[in-house]
Design an enzyme around this catalytic site. Structure first.
Site, short mmCIF file in Angstrom:
data_model
loop_
_atom_site.label_atom_id
_atom_site.label_comp_id
_atom_site.label_asym_id
_atom_site.label_seq_id
_atom_site.Cartn_x
_atom_site.Cartn_y
_atom_site.Cartn_z
CB CYS A 1 -0.98 -0.03 1.16
SG CYS A 1 -2.40 1.05 0.93
CG HIS B 1 -3.40 -3.42 3.40
ND1 HIS B 1 -2.40 -2.85 4.14
CD2 HIS B 1 -4.06 -2.40 2.80
CE1 HIS B 1 -2.43 -1.54 3.99
NE2 HIS B 1 -3.43 -1.22 3.19
CD GLU C 1 -0.60 -5.53 5.57
OE1 GLU C 1 -0.59 -6.12 4.47
OE2 GLU C 1 -0.81 -4.32 5.70
#
Lengths: 198, 281
Positions: free
Chosen positions: B94, B222, B224
């Site tokens: 990002c 994202h 994660e």
């Protein structure tokens, strides 16, 4: 063709301009050659009508809507061929201008940046202006740069080019050419400067 | 299997305004890597000790001027540029992707900045947008060390206002498709054709773009935030949604999530492919 410009900037410190100034000095290496940097939002309207009518519409626009500016933290100027003045938070002419936008000062260079894909116009513009007489409208960001007084015009021009269009990590900052268009100006801001057909 | 990667160290670089460092570290450690958060302004020799680099999500410098524009010009990016040339794995998530693109570490033509991440283009709205999307391997995913092991659609969340890959140059456009490592897709694995599965109008439906060497990846969504199964929305369609709905116990919900593929690929690359990193595609 006639035109007016509405310029908006922050009353206090502009964090974006502060960060840009610091980045130009320390990350791009210009140091003390950079004397100052200002950033303003610029809405330009071009029209085939008396300027006074558009100035009256612009005053009403600034009085009745906050799409273009937030009068609590921003200042607005209207700049026309016949007259230029600051606008107060009630949308009236301000008799004692807070400060000059430096649009006419010869020692400033300007980098005008706008989207290559859209005119970025406030959504409510059509309600306030005689659309049938509007020949063009565009919104952009005006960076005004002042350089060390010891720099001649050529040096100022080269330096302004060096902070404008991004070419590498160390060359250019203010303009991303993959989706932004720009003009680099010196010796005053023309009126009109970048209107296009609507 | 991950034992030989325990010595591989990944640095998560914290910029002023980064906010995804902690979950990035968790994802890296989940796959057996050693991860450490270090600030952007630490001495360059600090970064020399690491084997791989992750630039996390967030709002570095409040996105002033443009997202990633200021962070891209920090001295630490000079270190990363050198590491990229040496073949070190570098991934930006990002805002980290925005920094890599603004810095020219992910570009198309040699030694120029010819790629950008523009404001989202969504008909009828503008600005920040967030939703779960699906990542598919690009046609040349095998040329990127972060994506060569991805075999199924991977749902992950996106959350950004300037995530649209764009380039104006004709030559750059011609080369761009080859460097799409991850594309937006549909949950059934088919290509996405527009909003909402391409959430931002990105050129070629690109979600993640690699550098020419295949060792640097700029990824806008994202992964994660999808590292455990519990993070997948219960009502998501497709195989991952079914797995999520089938999971009942805390242990089942703690199973690996769809976003972990990227971190596993990094671990595999650090554990077994050091000699091959950075070879020109």
């Amino acid at each position: 063709m006639n035109g007016i410009q509405i310029l908006v900037d922050r009353k206090g410190l502009d964090p974006t301009a502060v960060s840009a100034e610091e980045a130009i000095r320390s990350l791009l290496g210009f140091g003390d050659r950079l004397a100052g940097l200002r950033r303003r939002r610029l809405l330009e309207l071009c029209f085939d009508a008396p300027e006074e009518e558009f100035v009256d519409s612009a005053l009403r626009y600034l009085r009745e809507t906050t799409r273009l500016w937030n009068p609590n933290k921003e200042r607005a100027w209207i700049r026309g061929a016949a007259d230029s003045f600051e606008v107060d938070r009630n949308g009236a002419r301000r008799s004692a201008p807070f400060g000059q936008p430096a649009c006419d000062a010869q020692e400033w260079n300007h980098v005008l940046v706008w989207s290559a894909e859209s005119r970025d116009l406030p959504a409510d513009l059509a309600r306030f202006f005689a659309w049938e007489t509007l020949a063009g409208a565009r919104c952009g960001e005006l960076w005004s740069v002042s350089w060390h007084p010891g720099m001649d015009a050529d040096a100022r021009r080269r330096a302004t080019n060096g902070v404008a269009v991004v070419r590498s990590r160390k060359d250019g900052l203010l303009v991303q050419p993959e989706y932004q268009d720009h003009l680099i100006l010196e010796g005053g801001l023309p009126l009109p400067v970048f209107c296009v057909s609507r | 299997m991950w034992g030989r990667t325990m010595s591989a160290r990944v640095v998560v670089i914290r910029f002023p305004g980064s906010n995804c460092e902690a979950e990035s570290v968790r994802a890296l450690e989940r796959v057996g890597l050693t991860a450490e958060i270090r600030r952007w302004n630490e001495p360059s020799e600090v970064f020399e000790r690491f084997d791989a680099f992750l630039l996390p999500g967030g709002f570095s410098y409040q996105d002033r001027i443009r997202a990633g524009a200021i962070a891209a010009r920090l001295p630490v990016l000079d270190v990363l540029a050198r590491k990229a040339e040496q073949g070190a794995p570098i991934v930006g998530l990002c805002n980290g992707a925005q920094i890599l693109v603004e810095s020219g570490l992910v570009n198309i033509e040699e030694a120029v900045i010819d790629l950008a991440l523009a404001p989202n283009f969504i008909e009828g709205r503008h600005g920040y947008y967030t939703r779960w999307v699906v990542l598919l391997p690009g046609a040349f995913a095998d040329r990127c060390l972060f994506t060569r092991t991805l075999k199924e659609p991977a749902p992950v969340p996106m959350a950004h206002g300037e995530g649209r890959f764009i380039t104006r140059g004709a030559a750059a456009r011609a080369g761009f498709t080859e460097q799409i490592a991850l594309a937006y897709g549909r949950p059934d694995g088919s290509a996405a054709e527009g909003f909402p599965w391409i959430p931002n109008g990105s050129l070629g439906g690109a979600a993640g773009v690699r550098n020419r060497g295949g060792n640097v990846l700029a990824l806008m969504p994202h992964p994660e935030r999808a590292q455990v199964l519990a993070q997948v929305p219960e009502d998501f369609v497709g195989a991952w949604g079914e797995r999520r709905r089938a999971a009942k116990s805390a242990r089942e919900l703690e199973a690996d999530g769809p976003g972990l593929f990227l971190f596993r690929a990094l671990a595999a690359a650090l554990g077994s492919e050091r000699a091959g990193l950075g070879a020109r595609a």
